[in-house]
Design a protein around this motif. Structure first.
Motif, PDB file in Angstrom:
ATOM      1  N   LYS A   1       1.623   3.840  -3.049  1.00 54.47           N
ATOM      2  CA  LYS A   1       1.190   5.226  -2.837  1.00 54.47           C
ATOM      3  C   LYS A   1       2.325   6.210  -3.073  1.00 54.47           C
ATOM      4  O   LYS A   1       2.153   7.212  -3.782  1.00 54.47           O
TER       5      LYS A   1
ATOM      6  N   SER B   1      -3.323   3.256  -4.673  1.00 56.30           N
ATOM      7  CA  SER B   1      -2.847   2.221  -3.761  1.00 56.30           C
ATOM      8  C   SER B   1      -4.002   1.418  -3.169  1.00 56.30           C
ATOM      9  O   SER B   1      -3.888   0.202  -2.986  1.00 56.30           O
TER      10      SER B   1
ATOM     11  N   TYR C   1       0.835  -1.212   0.000  1.00 59.31           N
ATOM     12  CA  TYR C   1       0.000   0.000   0.000  1.00 59.31           C
ATOM     13  C   TYR C   1       0.863   1.252   0.000  1.00 59.31           C
ATOM     14  O   TYR C   1       0.685   2.154  -0.828  1.00 59.31           O
TER      15      TYR C   1
END
Length: 314
Positions: free
Chosen positions: A93, A127, A89
């Motif tokens: 991102k 993400s 994640y």
């Protein structure tokens, strides 16, 4: 030749940014894992812990109860799923943010608050699209308590299997039931819309504050020489700003994410969830656990942004 060298440097920069962001997020999440567990129990209105919500002392009593019932492992319940989720994640991102930032704002003179917000929001949404099922699994694991019907310590794979085999009837009047019968994987996206909508103000405001404060307090000639302390402070403020503007969406998505446990016979929609929160606690119900949220997000964001910045530069 120069073009190949440039592409190699760009790829190296992107990968370094992703690795730095992923490692930073894992370290930061590990530090605040017990607070995250308590916050999820409060946000999702776990019947065994809702009575503790609303005060610092209540958060302490909730944490103490978890420790007495399940030991240190109880405070870190769901953390394995957190680490499995948070690395990709955060990596995605921050890599996405670097690329989108470069496209929208190739030089520092091109930076505006609107573009900073846009870059942050788009990177956060990107993400989420790739890692949401992992987020749902870790919330389910954190929500389980020793008083739950299936009180055995939940496992990551067990949580995924349970989600997959859940039944969820659609409210009367809707004609989309066959969709969920034909595509069971959609069960892994409970609360997805609330998460995506909430990610816009959260990631957008976080990166806006990060970019604005660095531009405001770090002159161009000192930007690369910023001290870790400065990055920690700016990262902390950025995280707090994002948490403040997006918190009601976080409460809504938590309720929707645990819908398969609290209401296994229903697919909770926006209106039903919002009304349930409001009836139970009024407007304050949308901010339950916010104090813990600040206590968690401030050090987590400080460490994440500072380590990401340091790792990206070096």
């Amino acid at each position: 030749m120069s073009s190949d060298v440039s592409k190699t440097k760009d790829l190296d920069r992107i990968l370094r940014s992703g690795l730095a962001g992923g490692v930073a997020a894992c370290v930061a999440k590990s530090v605040v894992a017990p607070l995250d567990r308590v916050k999820i129990l409060f946000q999702a209105s776990n019947p065994d812990y809702s009575k503790y919500a609303g005060s610092w002392s209540g958060a302490y009593r909730a944490g103490t109860r978890i420790y007495h019932e399940s030991g240190v492992r109880g405070l870190f319940q769901g953390h394995s799923a957190t680490l499995l989720r948070i690395f990709p994640y955060a990596a995605i991102k921050f890599m996405a943010y670097d690329e989108i930032h470069y496209i929208l704002m190739p030089t520092r003179n091109d930076e505006t608050n609107v573009l900073r917000f846009t870059a942050g929001a788009l990177s956060g949404m990107t993400s989420v699209c790739f890692t949401y099922p992992l987020e749902l699994a870790r919330v389910r694991m954190a929500f389980r308590t020793t008083a739950s019907p299936d009180a055995l310590r939940p496992s990551f794979l067990g949580a995924l299997r349970k989600i997959y085999h859940e039944s969820a009837s659609i409210p009367h009047g809707q004609k989309t039931a066959p969709l969920f019968e034909q595509f069971p994987f959609l069960k892994f996206y409970r609360g997805f819309t609330a998460t995506m909508i909430g990610m816009i103000p959260y990631a957008g405001m976080s990166f806006l504050a990060w970019g604005y404060l660095r531009a405001r307090f770090l002159p161009k000639d000192k930007l690369k020489a910023a001290s870790p302390g400065a990055d920690l402070i700016i990262g902390a403020v950025s995280g707090a700003a994002g948490q403040t503007v997006s918190y009601p969406f976080e409460v809504i998505r938590r309720r929707m994410q645990v819908g398969g446990i609290t209401r296994p016979d229903r697919w909770l929609g926006w209106k039903e969830t919002v009304m349930a929160i409001y009836r139970a606690g009024g407007l304050g119900g949308f901010y339950v656990g916010l104090s813990i949220g600040y206590l968690k997000i401030v050090p987590m964001s400080a460490v994440t942004f500072a380590v990401w910045e340091g790792g990206s530069v070096y």
